[in-house]
Write an enzyme that holds these catalytic residues in place. Sequence first.
Site, mmCIF file in Angstrom:
data_model
loop_
_atom_site.group_PDB
_atom_site.id
_atom_site.type_symbol
_atom_site.label_atom_id
_atom_site.label_comp_id
_atom_site.label_asym_id
_atom_site.label_seq_id
_atom_site.Cartn_x
_atom_site.Cartn_y
_atom_site.Cartn_z
ATOM 1 N N THR A 270 -3.443 -23.800 2.652
ATOM 2 C CA THR A 270 -2.164 -23.853 3.603
ATOM 3 C C THR A 270 -2.047 -22.196 3.860
ATOM 4 O OG1 THR A 270 -0.685 -23.513 1.732
ATOM 5 C CG2 THR A 270 -0.986 -25.798 2.632
ATOM 6 N N ASP B 232 7.707 5.642 0.266
ATOM 7 C CA ASP B 232 8.153 6.858 1.005
ATOM 8 C C ASP B 232 7.556 6.866 2.275
ATOM 9 O OD1 ASP B 232 5.455 7.492 0.718
ATOM 10 O OD2 ASP B 232 5.885 9.519 -0.130
ATOM 11 N N ASP C 81 -5.671 -18.196 1.448
ATOM 12 C CA ASP C 81 -5.398 -19.286 0.983
ATOM 13 C C ASP C 81 -6.179 -20.152 1.697
ATOM 14 O OD1 ASP C 81 -4.359 -21.873 0.171
ATOM 15 O OD2 ASP C 81 -2.132 -21.035 0.205
ATOM 16 N N SER D 241 4.523 7.198 3.368
ATOM 17 C CA SER D 241 3.551 8.317 3.244
ATOM 18 C C SER D 241 2.229 7.400 3.833
ATOM 19 C CB SER D 241 3.228 8.690 2.026
ATOM 20 O OG SER D 241 2.798 7.777 1.143
ATOM 21 N N ASP E 181 3.890 -20.586 0.368
ATOM 22 C CA ASP E 181 4.137 -21.456 -0.680
ATOM 23 C C ASP E 181 3.516 -21.149 -2.076
ATOM 24 O OD1 ASP E 181 1.386 -22.265 -0.129
ATOM 25 O OD2 ASP E 181 2.245 -23.993 1.127
ATOM 26 N N HIS F 297 0.699 -1.195 -0.026
ATOM 27 C CA HIS F 297 -0.213 -0.152 0.026
ATOM 28 C C HIS F 297 0.956 1.211 -0.030
ATOM 29 C CE1 HIS F 297 -4.375 -1.074 0.862
ATOM 30 N NE2 HIS F 297 -3.702 -2.379 0.598
#
Length: 343
Positions: free
Chosen positions: A262, A95, A259, A97, A267, A87
């Site tokens: 797992t 930077d 996921d 921010s 992975d 993000h």
Amino acid sequence: MNSSISVLLILLLGLHLISAASAHPGEADDVLKIHTLSETSPFQDCLSFSYYNQNCPDAEAIINRKLKEWFQKDYTLAASLIRLHFHDCSVRGCDGSVLLDHEGSERTAEVSRTLRGFEVIDDIKAEIEKKCPHTVSCADILTAAARDATVFVGGPYWAVEYGRKDGVVSLAKEAESVPMGHEDVTSMIEFFQSKGLNVVDLAILSGAHTIGRASCGSIQQRLFNYSGTPGKSDPSIDPKYFNFLKRKCRWASELVELDATTPKTFDAVYYTNLPKKMGLLSSDAKLFSDPRTAPLVNALAYQPSLFLYQFGVSMAKLGNVQVLTGPHEGEIRAKCNFVNSHK
């Protein structure tokens, strides 16, 4: 890089050149180049692997030690820090921010509502300031933290270049451009290209969804209001997986693993889930249905070592997006959530 990985990368590139040439003639040479680590640093004259060797040689050790303390208390913070880094780099470059906490900052935007890990970066910064005051930027700390978080959950290690300055501008409206999981592949490719990244990086960095969780609010439209039709579900979801999600996501505030197979292991199973129609987010599922990214999904599903290698390469590229390095660019914040006072 060993010969087997080299061959895999060449084969993978060939698949994409063919796919891209047929879907979007003329784009392949620009979009589908696979980079090696030595090619991922357009700012290599400004960033350096040895940037803190003289003025803060213990910086990486402090970051790693503090992260281990936090991860022992809450392992889910690892995925959160990788997301926080993405993000940050997605708005105004890497930077720091996203860390600024004031009215109207990126941190206050709707798309940032579920971001976590701010207190981890603040804690690391405070510890480093004791040892090396006014030296290590928050942007560098977050970049290194994302790398160490990846290693903590079993992912690859990559060397991080340092020397980023912290930005002084953070606007919530600019954060609205960050992908939220419902975009189509064209929009995602265009977003990545705007950051100097390509379709390979898109497919690889999406693999960060091998760990972490999403709010059920981000998928309720797929489950209960597909295409704006109340009660309709996305037909591209596996029926058994849909029944699980329907039970799990009765409330938008609930969390669900990205996921399903797992969720605590870094992975390539994320990619094997997609052909099984078990991609949680709409943007995940579309990676397998779009001809520009489907060959990548297939290659990564069957060659886990390729994903682990290339993830480090793509993360190194991400960490170098639009960095501030010039003498009159940015600053080294004393605290990560506020710009420095210049009275």
